[in-house]
Design a protein around this motif. Structure first.
Motif, mmCIF file in Angstrom:
data_model
loop_
_atom_site.group_PDB
_atom_site.id
_atom_site.type_symbol
_atom_site.label_atom_id
_atom_site.label_comp_id
_atom_site.label_asym_id
_atom_site.label_seq_id
_atom_site.Cartn_x
_atom_site.Cartn_y
_atom_site.Cartn_z
ATOM 1 N N GLY A 112 12.322 11.313 0.375
ATOM 2 C CA GLY A 112 12.498 11.658 -1.035
ATOM 3 C C GLY A 112 13.353 12.894 -1.222
ATOM 4 O O GLY A 112 14.236 12.931 -2.101
ATOM 5 N N ILE A 115 16.984 11.929 -0.556
ATOM 6 C CA ILE A 115 17.567 11.218 -1.693
ATOM 7 C C ILE A 115 17.944 12.207 -2.792
ATOM 8 O O ILE A 115 19.035 12.138 -3.386
ATOM 9 N N HIS A 116 17.048 13.156 -3.053
ATOM 10 C CA HIS A 116 17.320 14.168 -4.074
ATOM 11 C C HIS A 116 18.510 15.031 -3.682
ATOM 12 O O HIS A 116 19.304 15.433 -4.542
ATOM 13 N N ASP A 162 17.912 10.095 -8.098
ATOM 14 C CA ASP A 162 17.734 11.543 -8.002
ATOM 15 C C ASP A 162 16.467 11.989 -8.718
ATOM 16 O O ASP A 162 15.581 12.615 -8.125
ATOM 17 N N GLY A 166 13.582 9.708 -6.046
ATOM 18 C CA GLY A 166 13.615 10.817 -5.099
ATOM 19 C C GLY A 166 12.525 11.829 -5.346
ATOM 20 O O GLY A 166 11.847 12.279 -4.420
#
Length: 300
Positions: A112, A115-116, A162, A166
């Protein structure tokens, strides 16, 4: 079958409300994990909140727009160091879960946060190109001018990865591990443990970081659910004669001050019409970065 739950000591001898002298001294003997909480707070400030400051001090136009910026490298370090600190934190807890559950949480956290990292990096470059973070994706002028119009859907997909997917994969494991650690911060005693001076010193920066985490990450539901779960476990264990040690009290007070800061933040921006439009739901908690691009960035 051997239980995976490990208690610091056998809290009860005979009657559940009678404690031996050794058990009554448990609160006095509980040690505040100053080293872990200090490193945890420091790296959160430097590598999560600090990366935003680094991007202001070292602007994006100092770096190629198709390469990582200084803030991105801070985020990469955060994604590596934070899981290690979370593992160290859970190792200090006398109550834990099977290793497979802990590892799945850590893996999900890293996924996560990564992804962010990608979504956040692209979003900040869009700001350099004129993207206004206080507006929704479709309301941004530079997005509306994209051709073909189906590209707007791609940017909304990036925003979803995002800000929603994420953040969920990042923060749910993060707060779950904190809660697991908190459940092990209960010791036999008639009174709550007191916090040492070092804990009171870390309380303000820790609470302020959690305020940033909740508001910028838009994770109030995850935060408040964790906070209520902590209160519920206290009430449940209190009937068994268990009280919080200094580490549990530090975490509980940090979350309490965070909730107060969030309330002040909401009241301050309650009548902000532009932010109200971007955050139209029942829970109105504007992002600090949106406030910056709306009111502060325009001054430069």
């Amino acid at each position: 079958m051997q239980s995976s739950v490990r208690w610091r000591c056998n809290p009860f001898q005979g009657s559940p409300m009678r404690f031996s002298s050794a058990q009554s001294d448990e609160c006095k003997d509980s040690r505040f994990h100053l080293d872990l909480w200090f490193y945890f707070t420091l790296q959160n400030w430097l590598q999560d909140f600090g990366r935003t400051i680094v991007m202001l001090v070292l602007p994006l136009d100092w770096f190629p727009l198709n390469k990582p910026s200084a803030g991105d490298y801070f985020h990469m370090a955060f994604n590596i160091i934070t899981p290690l600190l979370l593992l160290k934190l859970i190792e200090r807890s006398p109550k834990t879960l099977p290793n497979s559950v802990i590892y799945i949480n850590i893996i999900t956290f890293v996924m996560g946060a990564s992804i962010h990292l990608v979504g956040d990096s692209v979003n900040h470059r869009l700001i350099f190109s004129g993207y206004q973070h206080h507006l929704s994706v479709r309301d941004n002028p530079i997005i509306q001018n994209l051709q073909p119009p189906t590209l707007i859907d791609s940017f909304e997909l990036l925003y979803y990865y995002d800000e929603y997917l994420g953040h969920s994969m990042w923060y749910i494991p993060f707060f779950l591990i904190l809660f697991i650690y908190f459940t092990g911060c209960l010791t036999p005693g008639k009174e709550e443990c007191s916090m040492p001076l070092s804990a009171w010193t870390l309380l303000a920066p820790s609470s302020l970081y959690y305020w940033y985490l909740v508001t910028e990450g838009q994770i109030f539901i995850i935060f408040i659910f964790t906070f209520f779960a902590m209160l519920a476990i206290i009430l449940h264990q209190k009937r068994k004669g268990l009280r919080l040690d200094s580490n549990g009290l530090f975490l509980l007070l940090s979350f309490s001050v965070t909730l107060l800061l969030i309330a002040v933040w909401i009241v301050w921006l309650w009548n902000e019409p532009i932010l109200r439009k971007k955050y139209p739901g029942v829970i109105y908690i504007p992002e600090p970065w949106a406030f910056y691009t709306l009111h502060i960035n325009s001054l430069h």
